[in-house]
Design an enzyme around this catalytic site. Structure first.
Site, mmCIF file in Angstrom:
data_model
loop_
_atom_site.group_PDB
_atom_site.id
_atom_site.type_symbol
_atom_site.label_atom_id
_atom_site.label_comp_id
_atom_site.label_asym_id
_atom_site.label_seq_id
_atom_site.Cartn_x
_atom_site.Cartn_y
_atom_site.Cartn_z
ATOM 1 N N ASN A 197 -59.343 0.781 -47.008
ATOM 2 C CA ASN A 197 -60.006 1.818 -47.803
ATOM 3 C C ASN A 197 -59.084 2.137 -48.976
ATOM 4 O O ASN A 197 -58.047 2.767 -48.800
ATOM 5 C CB ASN A 197 -60.225 3.057 -46.917
ATOM 6 C CG ASN A 197 -60.796 4.231 -47.693
ATOM 7 O OD1 ASN A 197 -61.186 4.090 -48.853
ATOM 8 N ND2 ASN A 197 -60.849 5.387 -47.047
ATOM 9 N N SER A 208 -52.909 6.561 -40.622
ATOM 10 C CA SER A 208 -51.516 6.092 -40.692
ATOM 11 C C SER A 208 -51.261 4.805 -39.909
ATOM 12 O O SER A 208 -50.214 4.660 -39.268
ATOM 13 C CB SER A 208 -50.552 7.198 -40.248
ATOM 14 O OG SER A 208 -50.682 8.317 -41.111
ATOM 15 N N GLU A 214 -61.135 8.589 -36.851
ATOM 16 C CA GLU A 214 -60.007 8.911 -37.719
ATOM 17 C C GLU A 214 -59.636 10.371 -37.521
ATOM 18 O O GLU A 214 -60.200 11.257 -38.165
ATOM 19 C CB GLU A 214 -60.395 8.685 -39.177
ATOM 20 C CG GLU A 214 -60.747 7.250 -39.489
ATOM 21 C CD GLU A 214 -60.456 6.917 -40.939
ATOM 22 O OE1 GLU A 214 -59.694 5.978 -41.167
ATOM 23 O OE2 GLU A 214 -60.943 7.615 -41.831
ATOM 24 N N LYS A 258 -59.642 4.079 -51.352
ATOM 25 C CA LYS A 258 -59.826 5.450 -51.848
ATOM 26 C C LYS A 258 -59.901 5.418 -53.385
ATOM 27 O O LYS A 258 -60.468 4.488 -53.932
ATOM 28 C CB LYS A 258 -58.721 6.359 -51.322
ATOM 29 C CG LYS A 258 -58.631 6.284 -49.785
ATOM 30 C CD LYS A 258 -57.765 7.320 -49.166
ATOM 31 C CE LYS A 258 -57.784 7.144 -47.650
ATOM 32 N NZ LYS A 258 -57.028 8.155 -46.942
ATOM 33 N N GLY A 291 -53.143 9.884 -43.772
ATOM 34 C CA GLY A 291 -52.260 10.056 -44.918
ATOM 35 C C GLY A 291 -51.064 10.946 -44.625
ATOM 36 O O GLY A 291 -50.346 11.351 -45.530
ATOM 37 N N GLU A 297 -62.206 12.853 -45.851
ATOM 38 C CA GLU A 297 -61.970 13.405 -47.195
ATOM 39 C C GLU A 297 -63.286 13.802 -47.844
ATOM 40 O O GLU A 297 -63.352 14.751 -48.619
ATOM 41 C CB GLU A 297 -61.202 12.385 -48.045
ATOM 42 C CG GLU A 297 -59.745 12.311 -47.608
ATOM 43 C CD GLU A 297 -59.076 10.964 -47.817
ATOM 44 O OE1 GLU A 297 -59.606 10.137 -48.575
ATOM 45 O OE2 GLU A 297 -58.011 10.746 -47.194
ATOM 46 N N HIS A 345 -66.309 9.839 -44.256
ATOM 47 C CA HIS A 345 -64.844 9.886 -44.234
ATOM 48 C C HIS A 345 -64.404 11.354 -44.299
ATOM 49 O O HIS A 345 -65.023 12.156 -44.987
ATOM 50 C CB HIS A 345 -64.278 9.099 -45.419
ATOM 51 C CG HIS A 345 -62.797 8.933 -45.319
ATOM 52 N ND1 HIS A 345 -61.918 9.936 -45.664
ATOM 53 C CD2 HIS A 345 -62.043 7.908 -44.856
ATOM 54 C CE1 HIS A 345 -60.684 9.518 -45.424
ATOM 55 N NE2 HIS A 345 -60.731 8.286 -44.935
HETATM 56 P P1 PGA Z 1 -54.229 6.315 -44.055
HETATM 57 O O1 PGA Z 1 -55.773 6.549 -44.367
HETATM 58 O O2 PGA Z 1 -54.107 4.942 -43.455
HETATM 59 O O3 PGA Z 1 -53.548 6.422 -45.396
HETATM 60 O O4 PGA Z 1 -53.804 7.375 -43.104
HETATM 61 C C1 PGA Z 1 -56.753 6.105 -43.469
HETATM 62 C C2 PGA Z 1 -58.118 6.496 -43.977
HETATM 63 O O5 PGA Z 1 -58.241 7.580 -44.542
HETATM 64 O O6 PGA Z 1 -59.101 5.733 -43.847
#
Ligand code: PGA
Length: 268
Positions: A12, A219, A173, A14, A179, A103, A101
């Protein structure tokens, strides 16, 4: 006993990468995949989800991985400034779309009800929905993690038609792990994945649920990927930060490949 589930390793991006950087990444990842997996890889799928601005160049590169969008609107068309729809993505030959997601839920007010509509719109146009679910830190501390995830699945997948189940991916997730550098331990992740499998089995029946790939995200890094992906109910990884460079993403794919080989009984 049904066939072993596919292992899916997804990037992803982003809101990252301008066109030149995107092109270089796609070229380098394609080369790595072609060199490393010359005979194709049974039971392994690689997905890349770029932002809208680089989706088209990703499709045109005819890369040896699936291209997903990161979001879409639930309506086919209309007065929704700034949005894109399932038929627009399909028209670009996009194969699937991340939906829900955290976010999007956190910063853009995405609700489970809207997600139910998005899921229906996606499958209506033959796009594979990758539905993301997960609890916040406070919800976990309050002992509500399972209840939250159950609610998200039951609402967003309400009335999901059985014939479209082969299109569905789920990604767990935990919001506290995205993140943040804090990864769910394999035990915590496996426990929730087993719970998700149970909920899917209640909704769709055990055989059908047994075929849905449930990815872990939060992560994931080259040095923890193998341990996470080796858990019996974890069928891949949705990766943000560590997927922005081909070098680290390819090491995570390597872990997925090892697990896929074991699951599908392929000897090296
Ligand atoms: P990350 O993000 O690996 O940076 O924690 C995962 C995601 O948001 O899909």
């Amino acid at each position: 006993m049904s066939d072993p589930r596919r292992v899916v390793v997804a990037a992803n991006w982003k809101m990252h990468k301008l066109r030149a950087d995107a092109l270089e990444y796609i070229h380098d990842l394609s080369t790595w995949i072609d060199d490393t997996m010359s005979d194709g890889e049974p039971g392994l799928e690689v997905v890349v989800a770029p932002p809208f601005t680089t989706l088209e160049l990703a499709v045109e590169a005819k890369a040896p991985f699936s291209i997903f969008a990161q979001n879409m609107h639930q309506a086919d068309q209309g007065a929704y400034t700034g949005e894109v729809s399932a038929p627009m993505l399909k028209d670009m030959s996009i194969e699937g779309v991340l939906l829900g997601h955290s976010e999007r839920r956190q910063y853009f007010g995405e609700t489970d009800e809207a997600l139910a509509e998005k899921v229906h719109s996606a499958i209506g146009f033959g796009l594979a929905p990758m539905l993301c679910v997960g609890e916040t830190n406070d919800q976990r501390k309050a002992g509500k993690a399972e209840e939250v995830v159950r609610g998200q699945l039951e609402t967003a997948l309400a009335e999901y038609p059985a014939e479209a189940l082969p299109l569905l991916y789920v990604a767990y997730e935990p919001v506290w792990a995205i993140g943040t550098g804090e990864t769910a331990t394999p035990d915590i992740a496996q426990q929730m994945h087993a719970e998700i499998r149970l909920i899917l089995a209640e909704m769709f029946g055990g055989d059908e649920a047994g075929r849905i790939s449930v990815l872990y995200g939060g992560s994931v890094k080259p040095d923890n990927a193998l341990e996470l992906l080796s858990c019996p109910d974890i069928d891949g990884a949705l990766v943000g930060g560590a997927a922005l460079e081909v070098d680290s993403f390819s090491r995570i794919i390597e872990a997925g490949r090892e697990v896929a080989k074991l699951r599908h009984g392929v000897t090296a």
